[in-house]
Enzyme design. Structure first.
Site: not given
Length: 320
Positions: A11, A22-23, A72, A103-104, A126, A128, A130, A172, A187
């Site tokens: 994603g 930068a790379v 993907r 991570d994938g 990502t 997320d 995560d 996710r 909230a």
């Protein structure tokens, strides 16, 4: 090392373009050639790649998405697919690879390195947040601010109509976006997959608020904690309060990256090139205590990112 390649996979997240920039510029600064691979591992297999120069990454630091595109690839999960990719490594003379993704994407890079010994460095991109081995991933802060902006706007309508609003956000199986946006947005309840919650307790809290004169309530639901529509229906049935549900979806992935994400991506992308030049072969870059660090690549998916309970408890206290 004379020639490296860079790809974005999985994603998209705001700040990926800053990492690519930068790379490319760090590599060229040190006399390296850079090959850009389009559409992630799919482009790696199909040889959809081209030499990049300074102008290739001009005027992109502020843009969301990724100029390299992303996809993907089921084929890359097969040994035959990875063999095709390695043939392109040989064809283009690639001596190192930078993978910007989650991570994938890192799992794919780790397997590819194990099979063909091509040095790979992962840059965590990502929304997320995560991935273990880093406190922040590229795009997380921008996505959180996008959710916060939505909370601010929904609050106006919620107050005007005296309604309860459910806001479902991405992530996710991670509740990071929900937690940080929920705390910043005030909230009433934050529902995340890492911690059990009770709909009855959420409803009791809502009723207490309305009894003391609150005009509205906002509940943030991380997608891994349940469907916002289902939760909204339960709350409406249990409380009798008019409840509306908003699902932000992919809106959270887009937009111009914040200064934090641009700077983080620039630092990480630069460090990834340094890591390849210094001989690292199967690693990822991350940020810990505001320092860019290098960790084994499998740290990204062998561990499990945990929620900061202090922040979660604080959000509950401040929302009483």
């Amino acid at each position: 090392m004379q020639r490296i390649a860079v790809l974005t996979s999985g994603g998209d997240s705001p700040g990926m373009n800053a990492a690519i920039r930068a790379v490319v510029r760090k590599a060229i600064y040190h006399g390296l050639e850079v090959i850009g691979i389009k559409r992630g591992y799919s482009g790696f297999i199909e040889a959809d790649m081209w030499p990049m120069d300074l102008s290739s990454v001009g005027d992109i630091i502020h843009r969301g998405g990724t100029i390299l595109r992303t996809a993907r690839s089921e084929e890359f999960k097969t040994s035959e697919g990875r063999k095709k990719a390695y043939l392109n490594v040989q064809r283009f003379g690639i001596q190192g690879l930078v993978v910007v993704g989650g991570d994938g994407s890192f799992r794919g890079a780790e397997i590819f390195n194990s099979e063909y010994n091509l040095p790979v460095i992962g840059v965590p991109g990502t929304i997320d947040n995560d991935i273990t081995g880093t406190e922040y991933t590229i795009g997380f802060e921008t996505a959180t601010n996008t959710v916060l902006d939505a909370i601010n706007k929904i609050r106006d309508t919620a107050t005007s109509h005296e309604r309860t609003f459910i806001l479902e956000v991405m992530g996710r199986e991670s509740g990071c976006i929900a937690l940080m946006a929920g705390l910043a947005g005030g909230a009433e309840s934050i529902l995340i997959p890492e911690l059990r919650y009770s709909i009855d307790e959420v409803c009791e809290k809502l009723i207490r608020g309305y009894k003391r004169g609150k005009l509205h309530s906002i509940i943030i639901v991380a997608e891994g904690a349940g469907r916002g529509l289902d939760i909204g229906k339960q709350i409406s049935e249990k409380t009798g309060l008019e409840t509306k549900v908003t699902i932000l979806g992919h809106l959270q992935r887009g937009g111009s990256p914040t200064a934090f994400d641009r700077n983080l991506a620039s630092r990480m992308g630069s460090k990834a090139v340094e890591a390849l030049m210094e001989g690292y072969r199967k690693h990822m870059v991350g940020i810990v205590a505001d320092k860019i660090v290098i960790s084994p690549l499998d740290a990204a998916f062998k561990g499990k990112r945990t929620i900061d309970l202090e922040i979660y408890n604080l959000a509950n206290i401040l929302s009483i």
